[in-house]
Write an enzyme that holds these catalytic residues in place. Structure first.
Site, PDB file in Angstrom:
ATOM      1  N   GLY A   1      17.593  12.029 -31.588  1.00 28.44           N
ATOM      2  CA  GLY A   1      17.564  11.285 -32.838  1.00 28.44           C
ATOM      3  C   GLY A   1      18.522  11.811 -33.886  1.00 28.44           C
ATOM      4  N   CYS A   2      19.302  12.832 -33.547  1.00 31.35           N
ATOM      5  CA  CYS A   2      20.287  13.383 -34.468  1.00 31.35           C
ATOM      6  C   CYS A   2      21.676  12.929 -34.016  1.00 31.35           C
ATOM      7  CB  CYS A   2      20.239  14.906 -34.470  1.00 31.35           C
ATOM      8  SG  CYS A   2      18.695  15.578 -35.077  1.00 31.35           S
ATOM      9  N   ALA A   3      22.510  12.558 -34.971  1.00 29.01           N
ATOM     10  CA  ALA A   3      23.878  12.171 -34.639  1.00 29.01           C
ATOM     11  C   ALA A   3      24.668  13.385 -34.160  1.00 29.01           C
ATOM     12  CB  ALA A   3      24.555  11.530 -35.839  1.00 29.01           C
TER      13      ALA A   3
END
Length: 136
Positions: free
Chosen positions: A49-51
C-alpha cells in the site's frame, strides 16, 4: 499518550518556521535511523500500500514493542522515524490505542503530504498495529 521521543519531534516541528525546514528535519530524522539489514528487506516485512518500498521488522524487548524500518525514499524514512518515535517502547497492547492520525495532524503532516504519501502512512500505521497485536 505520546512518547517523549514523539514530544521532542513535535516541539522541534513547532520551532521550525516553514515546511521546507520541516521537510529537511524529517529527512534528517530518517538519515539518523539505523539502516535495516538488507537480509530483512524481504516480502514478509514489506508494507503493502506504499508507493515507495517500505519494510518494517518488529521486535519485542522486555514486553515493549519496537521495530526497525527502511524505505528507498528519504521522506518516507523520516516518516518511519516519526512513527518509531510514536510507537517504540509501548506495551504491544497500547500500540493500537494510539491515535496516530491526531499525532501526525499535530505535526501538520496531514495537511502537507500528498494523497499517495498519506495512503502509505496509513498502510504503515496499519502494519505496525497488526505487528504489535500479533506480538501481544
Amino acid at each position: 499518550m505520546p512518547t517523549p521521543a514523539f514530544e521532542d519531534i513535535a516541539q522541534t516541528f513547532d520551532f521550525l518556521d516553514d515546511w521546507e525546514e520541516r521537510y529537511r528535519h524529517l529527512i534528517e530524522l530518517g538519515r539518523a535511523m539505523p539502516p535495516l539489514d538488507p537480509a530483512f528487506q524481504v516480502p514478509a516485512t514489506k508494507v503493502d500500500g506504499c508507493a515507495s518500498q517500505v519494510w518494517i521488522l518488529p521486535r519485542l524487548e522486555e514486553d515493549r514493542f519496537d521495530f526497525q524500518g527502511e524505505s528507498d525514499a528519504m521522506i518516507v524514512r523520516g516518516l518511519i522515524a516519526v512513527l518509531h518515535a510514536l510507537y517504540a517502547g509501548l506495551p504491544p497492547d497500547e500500540v493500537g490505542k494510539v491515535d496516530a492520525q491526531a499525532a501526525l495532524a499535530r505535526l501538520g503532516l496531514d495537511e502537507h503530504l500528498s494523497a499517495q504519501r498519506s495512503n502509505g502512512v496509513r498502510a504503515m500505521i496499519g502494519r505496525i498495529r497488526q505487528l504489535a497485536a500479533d506480538a501481544d
